[in-house]
Design a protein around this motif. Structure first.
Motif, PDB file in Angstrom:
ATOM      1  N   ASP A   1       1.231  -1.375   0.222  1.00 48.01           N
ATOM      2  CA  ASP A   1      -0.293   0.066   0.097  1.00 48.01           C
ATOM      3  C   ASP A   1       0.877   1.115   0.056  1.00 48.01           C
ATOM      4  O   ASP A   1       1.313   1.335   0.592  1.00 48.01           O
ATOM      5  CB  ASP A   1      -0.481  -0.091   0.954  1.00 48.01           C
ATOM      6  CG  ASP A   1      -1.694   0.749   1.522  1.00 48.01           C
ATOM      7  OD1 ASP A   1      -1.714   1.583   2.348  1.00 48.01           O
ATOM      8  OD2 ASP A   1      -2.884   1.732   0.299  1.00 48.01           O
ATOM      9  N   TYR A   2       0.336   2.388  -0.844  1.00 48.45           N
ATOM     10  CA  TYR A   2       1.231   3.531  -1.057  1.00 48.45           C
ATOM     11  C   TYR A   2       1.398   4.368   0.596  1.00 48.45           C
ATOM     12  O   TYR A   2       2.967   4.857   0.609  1.00 48.45           O
ATOM     13  CB  TYR A   2       0.596   4.499  -2.113  1.00 48.45           C
ATOM     14  CG  TYR A   2       1.603   5.395  -2.836  1.00 48.45           C
ATOM     15  CD1 TYR A   2       2.657   5.610  -2.954  1.00 48.45           C
ATOM     16  CD2 TYR A   2       1.315   6.679  -2.828  1.00 48.45           C
ATOM     17  CE1 TYR A   2       4.205   6.773  -2.943  1.00 48.45           C
ATOM     18  CE2 TYR A   2       1.916   8.019  -2.940  1.00 48.45           C
ATOM     19  CZ  TYR A   2       2.596   7.559  -3.117  1.00 48.45           C
ATOM     20  OH  TYR A   2       3.953   9.154  -3.638  1.00 48.45           O
ATOM     21  N   ALA A   3       0.471   4.437   1.074  1.00 47.91           N
ATOM     22  CA  ALA A   3      -0.132   5.507   2.179  1.00 47.91           C
ATOM     23  C   ALA A   3       1.334   4.936   3.054  1.00 47.91           C
ATOM     24  O   ALA A   3       2.005   5.133   3.945  1.00 47.91           O
ATOM     25  CB  ALA A   3      -1.061   5.690   2.605  1.00 47.91           C
ATOM     26  N   VAL A   4       1.201   3.316   3.426  1.00 44.83           N
ATOM     27  CA  VAL A   4       1.995   3.114   4.605  1.00 44.83           C
ATOM     28  C   VAL A   4       3.672   3.036   4.095  1.00 44.83           C
ATOM     29  O   VAL A   4       4.008   2.843   5.039  1.00 44.83           O
ATOM     30  CB  VAL A   4       1.723   1.534   4.635  1.00 44.83           C
ATOM     31  CG1 VAL A   4       2.509   0.244   5.419  1.00 44.83           C
ATOM     32  CG2 VAL A   4       0.639   0.880   4.778  1.00 44.83           C
ATOM     33  N   ALA A   5       4.276   2.895   3.005  1.00 44.25           N
ATOM     34  CA  ALA A   5       5.528   2.375   2.429  1.00 44.25           C
ATOM     35  C   ALA A   5       5.834   3.937   3.266  1.00 44.25           C
ATOM     36  O   ALA A   5       6.784   4.628   2.357  1.00 44.25           O
ATOM     37  CB  ALA A   5       4.996   2.288   1.081  1.00 44.25           C
ATOM     38  N   CYS A   6       5.215   4.690   2.089  1.00 45.19           N
ATOM     39  CA  CYS A   6       5.387   7.037   2.220  1.00 45.19           C
ATOM     40  C   CYS A   6       5.046   6.739   4.365  1.00 45.19           C
ATOM     41  O   CYS A   6       5.962   7.769   4.805  1.00 45.19           O
ATOM     42  CB  CYS A   6       4.123   7.616   1.289  1.00 45.19           C
ATOM     43  SG  CYS A   6       4.355   7.562  -0.020  1.00 45.19           S
ATOM     44  N   ARG A   7       4.703   5.943   4.898  1.00 45.18           N
ATOM     45  CA  ARG A   7       4.595   6.483   6.287  1.00 45.18           C
ATOM     46  C   ARG A   7       6.150   6.024   6.635  1.00 45.18           C
ATOM     47  O   ARG A   7       6.027   6.280   8.067  1.00 45.18           O
ATOM     48  CB  ARG A   7       3.084   6.082   6.724  1.00 45.18           C
ATOM     49  CG  ARG A   7       2.438   6.770   7.282  1.00 45.18           C
ATOM     50  CD  ARG A   7       1.627   6.249   7.686  1.00 45.18           C
ATOM     51  NE  ARG A   7       0.850   4.722   7.598  1.00 45.18           N
ATOM     52  CZ  ARG A   7       0.231   4.597   7.088  1.00 45.18           C
ATOM     53  NH1 ARG A   7      -0.639   5.817   6.468  1.00 45.18           N
ATOM     54  NH2 ARG A   7      -1.141   3.437   7.426  1.00 45.18           N
ATOM     55  N   GLU A   8       6.116   4.745   6.480  1.00 39.47           N
ATOM     56  CA  GLU A   8       7.671   4.330   6.705  1.00 39.47           C
ATOM     57  C   GLU A   8       9.033   4.834   6.207  1.00 39.47           C
ATOM     58  O   GLU A   8       9.687   5.252   7.110  1.00 39.47           O
ATOM     59  CB  GLU A   8       7.491   2.518   6.372  1.00 39.47           C
ATOM     60  CG  GLU A   8       8.698   1.943   7.033  1.00 39.47           C
ATOM     61  CD  GLU A   8       8.787   1.701   7.899  1.00 39.47           C
ATOM     62  OE1 GLU A   8       9.529   1.195   8.449  1.00 39.47           O
ATOM     63  OE2 GLU A   8       7.986   1.758   8.558  1.00 39.47           O
ATOM     64  N   LEU A   9       8.621   5.173   4.794  1.00 41.10           N
ATOM     65  CA  LEU A   9       9.809   6.285   4.892  1.00 41.10           C
ATOM     66  C   LEU A   9       9.852   7.530   6.005  1.00 41.10           C
ATOM     67  O   LEU A   9      11.094   7.770   5.708  1.00 41.10           O
ATOM     68  CB  LEU A   9       9.425   6.751   2.877  1.00 41.10           C
ATOM     69  CG  LEU A   9      10.374   7.565   2.208  1.00 41.10           C
ATOM     70  CD1 LEU A   9      11.653   6.924   2.444  1.00 41.10           C
ATOM     71  CD2 LEU A   9       9.895   7.509   1.440  1.00 41.10           C
ATOM     72  N   ALA A  10       8.891   8.204   6.232  1.00 43.27           N
ATOM     73  CA  ALA A  10       8.908   9.128   6.693  1.00 43.27           C
ATOM     74  C   ALA A  10       9.615   8.965   8.167  1.00 43.27           C
ATOM     75  O   ALA A  10      10.215   9.520   8.771  1.00 43.27           O
ATOM     76  CB  ALA A  10       7.442  10.032   6.610  1.00 43.27           C
TER      77      ALA A  10
END
Length: 167
Positions: A1-10
């Protein structure tokens, strides 16, 4: 999931690199793609609060603008205007900008007494009485109830009398 990946990157940007600005930029970009993901907005708010800088709060304002564009319900849009007003006044020291946000909120819900009270308070703080007077004129035009019209007119006249006496 894109949002999950972005939260992890953040999270990695913030915790491993110590770069909250980059973390917030990652979340901003993710919100632009998935503006309906409340967890991203929560993360953006947390990062801005933690960073506590004017730049972080400006990014948060941009994020709210993205969310606003995708919001379909008036109550969501009204809440965003309120949040933007609070940031502009409290975090950026821009009560005039806050007043503009609340004037937009008034258009969405002209019957919201708390918005009306905040417009009055910020008109007092900024000296931008024309915004308050436009709001009162819109309320006057909107109502068909004669008693309400009289109440609005008296409230406005009393305020104008008080303000002209303050000079």
């Amino acid at each position: 999931d894109y949002a999950v990946a972005c939260r992890e990157l953040a999270r990695l940007c913030e915790q491993r690199l110590g770069d909250r600005a980059r973390a917030l930029a990652v979340v901003r970009d993710a919100v632009a793609v998935t503006p309906d993901d409340a967890s991203l907005l929560d993360e953006a708010e947390r990062l801005a609060e933690t960073d506590n800088s004017a730049d972080a709060f400006r990014v948060l304002l941009a994020i709210y603008a993205s969310v606003f564009e995708s919001a379909s319900a008036n109550d969501e849009r009204l809440a965003i205007h309120r949040k933007r007003a609070q940031i502009k006044e409290k975090r950026l020291g821009n009560p005039s900008g806050a007043l503009d946000e609340l004037a937009r909120a008034f258009v969405l819900d002209p019957d919201d007494k708390s918005v009306q009270a905040e417009v009055l308070r910020l008109a007092e703080v900024t000296g931008r009485w024309q915004v308050f007077l436009h709001m009162q004129a819109a309320r006057f035009r909107r109502t068909e109830d004669v008693r309400e019209k009289v109440s609005i007119a008296c409230e406005t006249a009393a305020l104008l009398e008080k303000k002209s006496g303050d000079r």
